[in-house]
Every structure is written in structure tokens, then in C-alpha cells.
Enzyme design. Structure first.
Site, short mmCIF file in Angstrom:
data_model
loop_
_atom_site.label_atom_id
_atom_site.label_comp_id
_atom_site.label_asym_id
_atom_site.label_seq_id
_atom_site.Cartn_x
_atom_site.Cartn_y
_atom_site.Cartn_z
N PRO A 1 -35.88 44.24 -11.74
CA PRO A 1 -37.12 43.66 -12.29
C PRO A 1 -38.32 44.03 -11.47
O PRO A 1 -38.32 43.93 -10.23
CB PRO A 1 -36.84 42.16 -12.25
CG PRO A 1 -35.36 42.07 -12.45
CD PRO A 1 -34.80 43.25 -11.68
N CYS A 2 -39.38 44.46 -12.15
CA CYS A 2 -40.48 45.14 -11.46
C CYS A 2 -41.75 44.31 -11.36
O CYS A 2 -42.79 44.83 -10.96
CB CYS A 2 -40.79 46.45 -12.17
SG CYS A 2 -41.26 46.23 -13.91
N GLN A 3 -41.71 43.01 -11.69
CA GLN A 3 -42.94 42.24 -11.68
C GLN A 3 -43.64 42.29 -10.32
O GLN A 3 -44.87 42.34 -10.24
CB GLN A 3 -42.67 40.78 -12.06
CG GLN A 3 -42.34 40.58 -13.52
CD GLN A 3 -40.85 40.69 -13.79
OE1 GLN A 3 -40.11 41.31 -13.03
NE2 GLN A 3 -40.41 40.10 -14.88
N PHE B 1 -43.85 44.66 -8.28
CA PHE B 1 -44.49 45.94 -8.02
C PHE B 1 -45.59 46.25 -9.02
O PHE B 1 -46.35 47.19 -8.84
CB PHE B 1 -43.44 47.07 -8.10
CG PHE B 1 -42.15 46.76 -7.42
CD1 PHE B 1 -42.13 46.36 -6.09
CD2 PHE B 1 -40.96 46.87 -8.09
CE1 PHE B 1 -40.93 46.08 -5.47
CE2 PHE B 1 -39.76 46.60 -7.47
CZ PHE B 1 -39.75 46.20 -6.15
#
Length: 349
Positions: free
Chosen positions: A80-82, A84
């Protein structure tokens, strides 16, 4: 690809990455994700097993045991990239970047033959690049051949302006992503969703519950009607402007309340992609925001992809989160094609 090449998909969500590999004939043994609401979509569309697990605490032996004996092990995933993302508002309190270290721990224990990791480009800069450098350093310490690049999804047939970081690691040699397939012939919004039945705001199409859109209040209805294709709030008369738009600081929010253009790709889809005020998510022609089905197609999911069990109910918020967070299925296919091409050269067993 038969049963020779076996894949486990970490942080699999509803299966965008897995669907790309399945399309290319790979055997995806299982997808693993902490969000149990992804199970139906993942399993129904991909004929694969969904495991509801927390990858921070899941023991690596359980993942190793998924692979049949003597098979070539491929491990893929998109943590999950939230944390970044440029859309993240709470980087200092968001600890989801730790999931990338969990990815590294699993790699250390499982020792797959091939690895692919997909994420947002901002990962290269997050915490001065420390998180990504640690991930790559760990791979190289394990003697993997590592390559990575920023990929423009629209160059590969995703009808959306979406840049992603794609990393490959292999025990055999470097993996190169395949050449762009749509560099000079982007798939436009018109080509992607122009054939769908027109609907009014707040209306659900009778044959597809995902082809529905939020009801606009009177002022927002006037705003979308005043917005030309490709335009936004800067095209409105003063009486339609929000107070924040009248301030100097508000002028930086160029892409809210915007309309898509038929003959261009869509903007980057987010988890709030059916909200008119959350981005350039207005339909190019109809006076409404896009529907969940339109968002899914713009994420390059097949038109018949099922996102929820019709015998139950699932919130619009959950479905939009699944769609916005997904790896575009066509980008998943590009990653799979790149690995397939690599294996055709280097796997001589």
C-alpha cells in the site's frame, strides 16, 4: 505457462496484478491481503485463493508452503502506497511504509526466483529515498539482479495518466520491461468508456449496479454544466466559485471539479474517483461524475469484472477504494509479459 511457474501476490487487493498474470497464462497460487473485503473480487475473477492475513505478522513458512515442490517461485506485490503518495496528508503518522520492510523479510525467507514490486514513483524520494534504497540493497545482498524504472501506464494501453515505479529482481539476469505498446496510440476516454449507456446523476443503470453515479446538489449541477471538456473551475462564472477558489492559496488546486476530455486519457484515478469535487472526474459529456464501472474500465479492468458479491451489499466507499488502489490490470499484464520474455531466455530447465 502450465504449473511450472507459480506466483504468490502480496498485498493483492481485488486482483489487478494477478489478473494481468492470469491473462498471460501464469499460475497464481494465492493472493494475500489484510483487507478481507477484497476476497470475493479476487477469487471470483481470477480462480485463485485469497488469504486474509497481515503480512507484517504472517510467518514466511506459510508462504513458502504455498509453492509446489520443484516449481519456479515468483513473488509479486504492491505494498500500500498511501505513505509515499503525493495525495497523502499524514506522512508523519502513516506507517504503511513498514510494509515494504515486511516484503523484504518475506523475500529473505522465501528466496523466490523472481520478484516484482510495483509502487508510486514518490517512493524513490520518501524519507530521502531510504525506504526504497533499503529494499534494493537487501535484494542485491541476496545476489539478485535488480532493475527498476518509472513506467507511464498510458504508454501500455491503460487509458489513464498514471506513472508507476516497477521493479524486477531475478536470480538469473536482469529483467527489462517490454517496450511501450501504445506510445503513439493512447487509448482515450472515448475508446474506453464511450460505449457505456448514458445515465443521469444519481441514477443506477438497470443492468449494472456499478454503473451508477452520485446525485449532485443544485450548485454542483450548475458547475458541471458550466465546465467544458478538459476544463475546470477556472471556466466558471464568479457566482459558481467556492470561497477557497477566490483565495490565492486556492488557485493551486487546478484539478478539482474538472471534466475529462473524450480524446485524451483520464487523469490518475484515486480512491475518491467518483466525486466531482475530488479531482478531474467529471464525465466528458454527461453532467455528472464518472461511475464506479467507468472508473474500473479506466483502470483497465475488464468490463465484466465483479467487485462485490451480488447477494450482499458493499459500500460505495469500499468499492471505490478497491478500484483506486488497484494495480491497473493491463499494467499487471505488462509486468507478466516482461517476466515471461525473461523466462523464455534464461530458464533452460
Amino acid at each position: 505457462m502450465g504449473k511450472k511457474y507459480n506466483i504468490v501476490d502480496l498485498f493483492c487487493g481485488v486482483g489487478g496484478l494477478t489478473h494481468g498474470f492470469k491473462t498471460e497464462g501464469f499460475n497464481v497460487i494465492a493472493g494475500i491481503d489484510f483487507d478481507s473485503t477484497c476476497k470475493y473480487a479476487f477469487e471470483t475473477n481470477n480462480n485463485s485463493t485469497f488469504l486474509h492475513e497481515n503480512l507484517i505478522t504472517m510467518h514466511s513458512d506459510s508462504i513458502t508452503a504455498l509453492y509446489p515442490g520443484k516449481s519456479l517461485k515468483i513473488l509479486v506485490g504492491c505494498a500500500p502506497c498511501q505513505a509515499f503518495s503525493t495525495y497523502s496528508k499524514n506522512k508523519e503518522t502513516n506507517d504503511k511504509w513498514k510494509l515494504l520492510y515486511s516484503f523484504s523479510r518475506i523475500i529473505n525467507d522465501v528466496r523466490p526466483d523472481i520478484i516484482s514490486m510495483e509502487n508510486v514513483p514518490n517512493l524513490l524520494k520518501y524519507d530521502s529515498g531510504t525506504v526504497f534504497r533499503d529494499f534494493v540493497a537487501n535484494l542485491r545482498n541476496l545476489k539478485y539482479h535488480v532493475t527498476y524504472s518509472i513506467v507511464s501506464a498510458q504508454d501500455y494501453g491503460v487509458p489513464q495518466r498514471r506513472n508507476r515505479l516497477v521493479l524486477f529482481a531475478s536470480k538469473f539476469a536482469e529483467i527489462q520491461i517490454i517496450e511501450p505498446t501504445h506510445k503513439n496510440n493512447k487509448i482515450t476516454v472515448r475508446q474506453a468508456i464511450g460505449h457505456l449507456p448514458p445515465i443521469e446523476d444519481g441514477v443506477e443503470y438497470k443492468n449494472d449496479k456499478l454503473h451508477r453515479t452520485r446525485k449532485l446538489n443544485p450548485i454542483n449541477k450548475r458547475r458541471i454544466m458550466a465546465t467544458p471538456p478538459g476544463g475546470g473551475w477556472r471556466d466558471w462564472q464568479p457566482e459558481l466559485l467556492l470561497e477557497c477558489h477566490k483565495k490565492e492559496s486556492g488557485r493551486t488546486f487546478r484539478d478539482v471539479y474538472g471534466r475529462m476530455h473524450w480524446d485524451d486519457v483520464a487523469p490518475t484515478l484515486t480512491t475518491q474517483c467518483i466525486g466531482l469535487g475530488n479531482g478531474r472526474f467529471g464525465h466528458p459529456e454527461q453532467h455528472r461524475a464518472i461511475t464506479m464501472r467507468e472508473a474500473a474500465i479506466l483502470q483497465s479492468f475488464p468490463e465484466n469484472y465483479q467487485f462485490y458479491d451480488p447477494s450482499t451489499t458493499m459500500s460505495t466507499i469500499s468499492i471505490c477504494r478497491h478500484i483506486g488502489n488497484a494495480v491497473p490490470a493491463r499494467l499487471g499484464q505488462v509486468i507478466a509479459k516482461s517476466i515471461k520474455k525473461h523466462l523464455e531466455i534464461y530458464d533452460n530447465e
